[in-house]
Write a protein that holds these residues in place. Structure first.
Motif, short mmCIF file in Angstrom:
data_model
loop_
_atom_site.label_atom_id
_atom_site.label_comp_id
_atom_site.label_asym_id
_atom_site.label_seq_id
_atom_site.Cartn_x
_atom_site.Cartn_y
_atom_site.Cartn_z
N LEU A 130 2.78 -4.81 12.33
CA LEU A 130 1.87 -3.86 12.97
C LEU A 130 2.24 -2.42 12.60
O LEU A 130 1.35 -1.58 12.41
N ASP A 131 3.53 -2.14 12.46
CA ASP A 131 3.96 -0.81 12.02
C ASP A 131 3.51 -0.52 10.59
O ASP A 131 3.11 0.61 10.28
N GLU A 132 3.57 -1.53 9.71
CA GLU A 132 3.08 -1.36 8.33
C GLU A 132 1.60 -0.97 8.33
O GLU A 132 1.18 -0.08 7.60
N ILE A 133 0.83 -1.66 9.15
CA ILE A 133 -0.61 -1.38 9.23
C ILE A 133 -0.83 0.04 9.77
O ILE A 133 -1.63 0.80 9.23
N ALA A 134 -0.10 0.39 10.82
CA ALA A 134 -0.22 1.74 11.40
C ALA A 134 0.15 2.80 10.37
O ALA A 134 -0.49 3.86 10.30
N ASP A 135 1.17 2.54 9.56
CA ASP A 135 1.57 3.50 8.52
C ASP A 135 0.45 3.68 7.49
O ASP A 135 0.18 4.80 7.05
N SER A 136 -0.19 2.58 7.10
CA SER A 136 -1.30 2.68 6.14
C SER A 136 -2.46 3.46 6.73
O SER A 136 -3.06 4.30 6.05
N ILE A 137 -2.77 3.21 7.99
CA ILE A 137 -3.85 3.95 8.65
C ILE A 137 -3.51 5.43 8.70
O ILE A 137 -4.37 6.28 8.42
N ALA A 138 -2.27 5.76 9.01
CA ALA A 138 -1.85 7.17 9.07
C ALA A 138 -1.96 7.83 7.69
O ALA A 138 -2.42 8.97 7.58
N MET A 139 -1.54 7.11 6.63
CA MET A 139 -1.66 7.66 5.27
C MET A 139 -3.11 7.98 4.94
O MET A 139 -3.40 9.02 4.35
N LEU A 140 -4.00 7.08 5.31
CA LEU A 140 -5.42 7.29 5.01
C LEU A 140 -6.00 8.40 5.86
O LEU A 140 -6.75 9.24 5.37
N ARG A 141 -5.64 8.45 7.12
CA ARG A 141 -6.15 9.49 8.03
C ARG A 141 -5.73 10.87 7.53
O ARG A 141 -6.51 11.82 7.58
N GLU A 142 -4.50 10.99 7.02
CA GLU A 142 -4.02 12.27 6.48
C GLU A 142 -4.89 12.75 5.32
O GLU A 142 -4.91 13.93 5.00
N ARG A 143 -5.59 11.82 4.70
CA ARG A 143 -6.45 12.14 3.55
C ARG A 143 -7.93 12.10 3.93
O ARG A 143 -8.79 12.01 3.07
N SER A 144 -8.21 12.13 5.23
CA SER A 144 -9.58 12.13 5.75
C SER A 144 -10.36 10.89 5.36
O SER A 144 -11.55 10.95 5.05
N PHE A 182 0.86 -1.18 0.00
CA PHE A 182 0.00 0.00 0.00
C PHE A 182 0.90 1.23 0.00
O PHE A 182 1.80 1.35 0.83
N THR A 183 0.66 2.14 -0.94
CA THR A 183 1.55 3.28 -1.12
C THR A 183 0.80 4.60 -0.95
O THR A 183 -0.43 4.63 -0.91
N GLU A 184 1.57 5.68 -0.88
CA GLU A 184 0.99 7.03 -0.84
C GLU A 184 0.10 7.26 -2.07
O GLU A 184 -0.95 7.88 -1.97
N GLU A 185 0.54 6.75 -3.22
CA GLU A 185 -0.24 6.91 -4.45
C GLU A 185 -1.60 6.22 -4.34
O GLU A 185 -2.61 6.73 -4.82
N ASP A 186 -1.62 5.05 -3.70
CA ASP A 186 -2.89 4.35 -3.49
C ASP A 186 -3.82 5.19 -2.61
O ASP A 186 -5.01 5.35 -2.91
N ALA A 187 -3.27 5.72 -1.53
CA ALA A 187 -4.07 6.54 -0.62
C ALA A 187 -4.57 7.80 -1.35
O ALA A 187 -5.73 8.20 -1.18
N ASP A 188 -3.71 8.40 -2.17
CA ASP A 188 -4.12 9.57 -2.94
C ASP A 188 -5.27 9.24 -3.88
O ASP A 188 -6.23 10.00 -4.01
N MET A 189 -5.18 8.09 -4.56
CA MET A 189 -6.21 7.70 -5.52
C MET A 189 -7.54 7.44 -4.80
O MET A 189 -8.60 7.86 -5.28
N ILE A 190 -7.49 6.79 -3.66
CA ILE A 190 -8.71 6.52 -2.89
C ILE A 190 -9.39 7.83 -2.52
O ILE A 190 -10.59 8.01 -2.72
N ALA A 191 -8.62 8.78 -2.01
CA ALA A 191 -9.18 10.08 -1.61
C ALA A 191 -9.67 10.86 -2.82
O ALA A 191 -10.74 11.48 -2.78
N ALA A 192 -8.92 10.83 -3.92
CA ALA A 192 -9.30 11.58 -5.12
C ALA A 192 -10.61 11.07 -5.71
O ALA A 192 -11.35 11.84 -6.33
N MET A 193 -10.91 9.80 -5.52
CA MET A 193 -12.15 9.24 -6.05
C MET A 193 -13.34 9.51 -5.14
O MET A 193 -14.45 9.11 -5.43
N GLY A 194 -13.09 10.19 -4.04
CA GLY A 194 -14.18 10.57 -3.16
C GLY A 194 -14.54 9.53 -2.12
O GLY A 194 -15.54 9.68 -1.42
N TRP A 195 -13.76 8.50 -2.00
CA TRP A 195 -14.05 7.49 -0.99
C TRP A 195 -13.62 8.01 0.36
O TRP A 195 -12.59 8.67 0.49
N ASN A 196 -14.40 7.71 1.38
CA ASN A 196 -14.09 8.23 2.71
C ASN A 196 -13.90 7.11 3.74
O ASN A 196 -13.85 7.37 4.93
#
Length: 145
Positions: free
Chosen positions: A128-142, A91-105
């Motif tokens: 567990l750190d990988e999971i926490a990082d993904s959650i943080a990426m998503l949280r930063e994008r609301s 899971f990457t920053e680009e994935d998180a960006d795409m999810i947010a850009a498509m309007g998913w919340n």
């Protein structure tokens, strides 16, 4: 012709993109909800019983919140018939960006307990750190997880 491994990867990525695009046009029920700005804390949500509707998710003001999202399986450990083929991609920053850009919340972030606790009482802190990082990426994008 693509090698078999590349062909499978191409098909999986195409199917994932089609799934993403199918939901891209979704709108909120009343159109009035404005997502928080990136970096703002996400408002707390709660599930409330509703005898007529079967239950609702509401914000602190009691307004119904519509969650639209996708599954993210980047942290799941799948059985591999062919170890040369990837079963998931990181899971990457680009994935998180795409999810947010498509309007998913909202994202349902899948994980594997066999990776959380590989042996009884032994926890994989790196996983567990990988999971926490993904959650943080998503949280930063609301995006809720």
């Amino acid at each position: 012709m693509l090698p078999a491994t590349m062909h499978c990867l191409s098909i999986h990525r195409t199917l994932a993109l089609v799934s993403l695009l199918a939901f891209a046009g979704c709108q909120s029920a009343d159109g009035s909800a404005v997502p928080p700005s990136p970096g703002d804390p996400l408002p707390a949500l709660q599930a409330v019983p509703d005898p007529a509707e079967g239950g609702r998710i509401v914000d602190a003001s009691g307004r119904e919140v519509l969650l639209r999202g996708v599954n993210v399986n980047a942290h799941v450990e799948y059985w591999q018939y062919d170890p040369e083929l990837f079963t998931t991609y990181p899971f990457t920053e680009e994935d998180a960006d795409m999810i947010a850009a498509m309007g998913w919340n909202m994202v349902r972030l899948l994980l594997s307990w066999s990776r959380v606790e590989p042996s009884p009482g032994e926890y994989d802190e790196a996983y567990l750190d990988e999971i926490a990082d993904s959650i943080a990426m998503l949280r930063e994008r609301s995006v809720y997880t």
